[in-house]
Design a protein around this motif. Sequence first.
Motif, PDB file in Angstrom:
ATOM      1  N   ASP A   7      -5.210  24.631 -11.583  1.00  0.00           N
ATOM      2  CA  ASP A   7      -4.373  25.187 -10.197  1.00  0.00           C
ATOM      3  C   ASP A   7      -3.794  24.146  -9.638  1.00  0.00           C
ATOM      4  N   ALA A   8      -2.639  24.538  -8.696  1.00  0.00           N
ATOM      5  CA  ALA A   8      -2.123  23.454  -8.012  1.00  0.00           C
ATOM      6  C   ALA A   8      -2.959  22.465  -7.375  1.00  0.00           C
ATOM      7  N   SER A   9      -2.758  21.604  -7.526  1.00  0.00           N
ATOM      8  CA  SER A   9      -3.978  20.379  -6.403  1.00  0.00           C
ATOM      9  C   SER A   9      -4.245  20.627  -5.172  1.00  0.00           C
ATOM     10  N   GLY A  10      -4.146  21.982  -4.647  1.00  0.00           N
ATOM     11  CA  GLY A  10      -4.153  22.316  -2.790  1.00  0.00           C
ATOM     12  C   GLY A  10      -4.026  21.224  -2.042  1.00  0.00           C
ATOM     13  N   HIS A  11      -2.580  20.324  -2.254  1.00  0.00           N
ATOM     14  CA  HIS A  11      -1.698  19.730  -1.047  1.00  0.00           C
ATOM     15  C   HIS A  11      -1.202  19.656  -0.845  1.00  0.00           C
ATOM     16  N   GLY A  12      -0.116  20.964  -1.423  1.00  0.00           N
ATOM     17  CA  GLY A  12       1.232  21.490  -1.231  1.00  0.00           C
ATOM     18  C   GLY A  12       2.543  20.684  -1.543  1.00  0.00           C
ATOM     19  N   GLU A  13       3.365  20.708  -1.257  1.00  0.00           N
ATOM     20  CA  GLU A  13       4.409  20.264  -1.206  1.00  0.00           C
ATOM     21  C   GLU A  13       4.817  19.265  -0.320  1.00  0.00           C
ATOM     22  N   MET A  14       4.971  18.110  -1.072  1.00  0.00           N
ATOM     23  CA  MET A  14       5.022  16.303   0.009  1.00  0.00           C
ATOM     24  C   MET A  14       5.950  16.650   0.912  1.00  0.00           C
ATOM     25  N   GLY A  15       7.649  17.436   0.389  1.00  0.00           N
ATOM     26  CA  GLY A  15       8.471  17.533   1.674  1.00  0.00           C
ATOM     27  C   GLY A  15       9.583  16.054   1.669  1.00  0.00           C
ATOM     28  N   GLN A  16      10.839  17.208   2.726  1.00  0.00           N
ATOM     29  CA  GLN A  16      11.447  15.077   2.486  1.00  0.00           C
ATOM     30  C   GLN A  16      11.202  14.395   3.350  1.00  0.00           C
ATOM     31  N   PRO A  17      11.534  13.305   3.112  1.00  0.00           N
ATOM     32  CA  PRO A  17      10.930  11.997   3.960  1.00  0.00           C
ATOM     33  C   PRO A  17      11.796  11.637   5.267  1.00  0.00           C
ATOM     34  N   SER A  18      11.561  11.474   6.578  1.00  0.00           N
ATOM     35  CA  SER A  18      12.487  11.774   7.316  1.00  0.00           C
ATOM     36  C   SER A  18      12.419  10.156   8.200  1.00  0.00           C
ATOM     37  N   ARG A  19      12.231   9.199   7.721  1.00  0.00           N
ATOM     38  CA  ARG A  19      12.656   7.968   7.734  1.00  0.00           C
ATOM     39  C   ARG A  19      11.622   7.232   6.625  1.00  0.00           C
ATOM     40  N   THR A  20      12.349   5.339   6.700  1.00  0.00           N
ATOM     41  CA  THR A  20      11.501   5.009   5.855  1.00  0.00           C
ATOM     42  C   THR A  20      10.986   3.634   6.787  1.00  0.00           C
ATOM     43  N   ARG A  21       9.956   3.359   5.908  1.00  0.00           N
ATOM     44  CA  ARG A  21       9.488   1.145   7.097  1.00  0.00           C
ATOM     45  C   ARG A  21       9.809   1.023   5.260  1.00  0.00           C
ATOM     46  N   GLU A  22       9.579  -0.504   5.743  1.00  0.00           N
ATOM     47  CA  GLU A  22       9.961  -1.327   4.786  1.00  0.00           C
ATOM     48  C   GLU A  22       7.826  -2.482   5.255  1.00  0.00           C
ATOM     49  N   PHE A  23       7.235  -2.379   4.302  1.00  0.00           N
ATOM     50  CA  PHE A  23       6.578  -4.060   4.385  1.00  0.00           C
ATOM     51  C   PHE A  23       6.546  -4.872   3.435  1.00  0.00           C
ATOM     52  N   THR A  24       5.624  -5.442   3.829  1.00  0.00           N
ATOM     53  CA  THR A  24       5.562  -7.217   2.704  1.00  0.00           C
ATOM     54  C   THR A  24       4.474  -7.566   2.831  1.00  0.00           C
ATOM     55  N   LEU A  25       3.644  -7.947   1.732  1.00  0.00           N
ATOM     56  CA  LEU A  25       2.100  -7.921   1.739  1.00  0.00           C
ATOM     57  C   LEU A  25       2.516  -9.896   1.919  1.00  0.00           C
ATOM     58  N   ASN A  26       2.195 -10.470   3.005  1.00  0.00           N
ATOM     59  CA  ASN A  26       2.424 -12.171   2.448  1.00  0.00           C
ATOM     60  C   ASN A  26       1.028 -12.597   2.681  1.00  0.00           C
ATOM     61  N   MET A  27       1.541 -14.103   1.748  1.00  0.00           N
ATOM     62  CA  MET A  27      -0.067 -14.863   1.551  1.00  0.00           C
ATOM     63  C   MET A  27      -0.273 -16.136   2.615  1.00  0.00           C
ATOM     64  N   GLU A  28       1.156 -16.481   3.443  1.00  0.00           N
ATOM     65  CA  GLU A  28       0.957 -17.499   3.434  1.00  0.00           C
ATOM     66  C   GLU A  28       1.519 -17.783   5.096  1.00  0.00           C
ATOM     67  N   PRO A  29       0.993 -16.852   6.262  1.00  0.00           N
ATOM     68  CA  PRO A  29      -0.762 -16.526   5.798  1.00  0.00           C
ATOM     69  C   PRO A  29      -0.290 -15.753   6.011  1.00  0.00           C
ATOM     70  N   MET A  30      -1.849 -14.680   5.564  1.00  0.00           N
ATOM     71  CA  MET A  30      -2.166 -13.768   5.316  1.00  0.00           C
ATOM     72  C   MET A  30      -1.928 -12.696   6.219  1.00  0.00           C
ATOM     73  N   ALA A  31      -0.875 -11.613   5.767  1.00  0.00           N
ATOM     74  CA  ALA A  31      -0.176 -10.920   6.951  1.00  0.00           C
ATOM     75  C   ALA A  31       0.325  -9.941   6.185  1.00  0.00           C
TER      76      ALA A  31
END
Length: 491
Positions: free
Chosen positions: A358-382
Motif C-alpha cells: 500500500d502507498a508509502s504513507g508519505h503522501g505526494e511530494m508536491g511542487q517545489p517553491s524554491r531551489t537551494r544549492e549546496f557545494t560540499l567543500n574539501m579545502e577547508p571542509m565546509a
Amino acid sequence: MNRRDFLTRASTFISAGASGMLLPKVSFANSAKSFKDKVKLQMPPLLDVQSKGAFELTAQPGSTNFLGTSPTQTMGFNGSYLGPTLRLARGSNMARVHNSIDEITTIHWHGLLIPGDQDGGPHQPIAPGESWEVDLDLDQPPATTWYHSHVHGRTSYQVYQGLAGVMQICDGRDRDRGLPDTYGVDDLMLVLQDRNFDSAGHMLFTESMMDTMHGLTGSTMLVNGQVDAVATPPKGLTRLRLLNGSNARVYTLIFSDRRNMHLIATDSGYLEKPITIDEIRLSPGERAEVLVDFSDGNRTVLMYKNNAHDDMMGSMSGSDHSMMGSAQATKEDAFPIIPFQPDERVRATIDQIPASFDASGHGEMGQPSRTREFTLNMEPMAINNRPFDMERINENVEQGAVERWIIRGEEMPHPFHVHGAAFKVVSQNGKAPRPEETGWKDTVLVEDESEILIRFEHLAGPEAPFMYHCHILEHEDAGMMGQFTVSPKII
Ligand code: C2O
Ligand code: CU
Ligand code: CU
C-alpha cells in the motif's frame, strides 16, 4: 583542488606512511575458517517498546573482545558495543538517555521525522553523569532508522567506539503486507562497520590527515559488532535490513553467486513495489531492506564489490599490494562481508515476493517553491565555503515547504544527510537514480551533482536547529555540516 592534485597530495601521505606512520594493513583474510567453525551471527538485543512507548538507554564504557585475542575498550548503549534494536510504534515514545561515559555525548535519532528539540543533534549535549529525557512523537511510516552520537567534533570517535544502534518503526501490519517480521529469525538486522585492529586485538582509532581527508576506513568487517560470523537464515525467503553504520566506507554489495535481492524499502520506508536487483550500494548512514531467497539451501557470501571510486581510494589506503593512483586489482576489489548458511530447521513465513505495498504513507511530494544549492567543500571542509559553526544558522525554511536542493561534491563522493525531513532523489549526475535511491530517503551519495526534492514538516527553532551534512563522520566533524531552522508558515 582537482582530482589529480588530490591524488598527488594523497601520495605524499602514503610516503609519510611508509616512513613510519602507522597505517593499517589491508587483509580480508578472515574467511579462512571453515563454515562450521564460524559462530552464528547474533542480532543486537531487541528492545520492543511498541506497547510500552518508553525506553531507557545508557551510553556506557565497555570492553569487547572482537578477535578472541584480547579485549579492547569500546562504548555502547546498555552494553559494551552498539545498542539494542528498538522497535517503536507511532505516537508517544518516552526516551530517557543517561550518559555514563566520561565525555559529553548526544543521541541523534537518524531518520526520525520529529521536531528539532527532539532530534538529539549537537545542540542537545548530555554531560557525563546526566540524563536527557525526551518524548519522541512519532508519526511516520514504518522504516529502519538508527540512533548515534552526534557531538560536534567527536561524532567520528564516539560512533567508531560503538555509540550507535538501530530503530525499527513498526505499524504491526507487516504480515498483511506479506513480509517476514520475526526479529533475528526471518527478519535479520545487519549493521555493517569496518574497523582497524592492531596485532594484539585492540581497536585502533586514528586521526591522520589521510583519515580526515578520505574518511576513516578499516580492514576488518564487523557485522552487528561481530567478526567472522555466519548468518543462518531460514531455507526460504528472508528479510535483510541493511544499515551502513561505517564512518566512511561506501559498500556495493553483491552475493557471491549473484543471486537476486528484492528491494522493498529504502531509508524512510517501503517502496510501492519490490525492485529486483543483484547489487546494492549503501553509503554511510543509508539503509535498505531486501528479500532474499535462500530456498535452494546453498551457501552464499555477501560480498563487498569495488567500484571505480573505491579503486582509486582503495589503492591509496596503505595496502601493500597497491600501486599509487592506478586502478589495478588489489585485494580490496572484493572481500567477504558475511557468509549465509541457510538453516533447514528454520521455517520461512512467506513463500512469495509481494507484488506491491500500500502507498508509502508519505503522501505526494508536491511542487517545489524554491531551489537551494549546496557545494560540499574539501579545502577547508565546509558547505558553501562555510565550515560548520554552532552559532550560525545557515538556512531558514518554512514548515510545509517543498524545495529543490542541488548538492555538489568536491573531489570524492560524499553521503549527504538531512535531519528532520524526508526527500526523493530526482537525478544523480543528470541521470536517473539507482533503484536503491528511489523511494523516500534521508541520505544520498553525492558524486558530482544530486538533485533532490525535500519536504519540511517539522519545526526546528534556532536553539535546536536541524543539521545537513556529509555522513563521512570525519568530514562532518571537520566542518562539512550546516544547520537550518524550520519556521511556522506565515499566513
Ligand atoms: Cu546520522 Cu546528522 O546524522
Ligand atoms: Cu540524522
Ligand atoms: Cu564528505
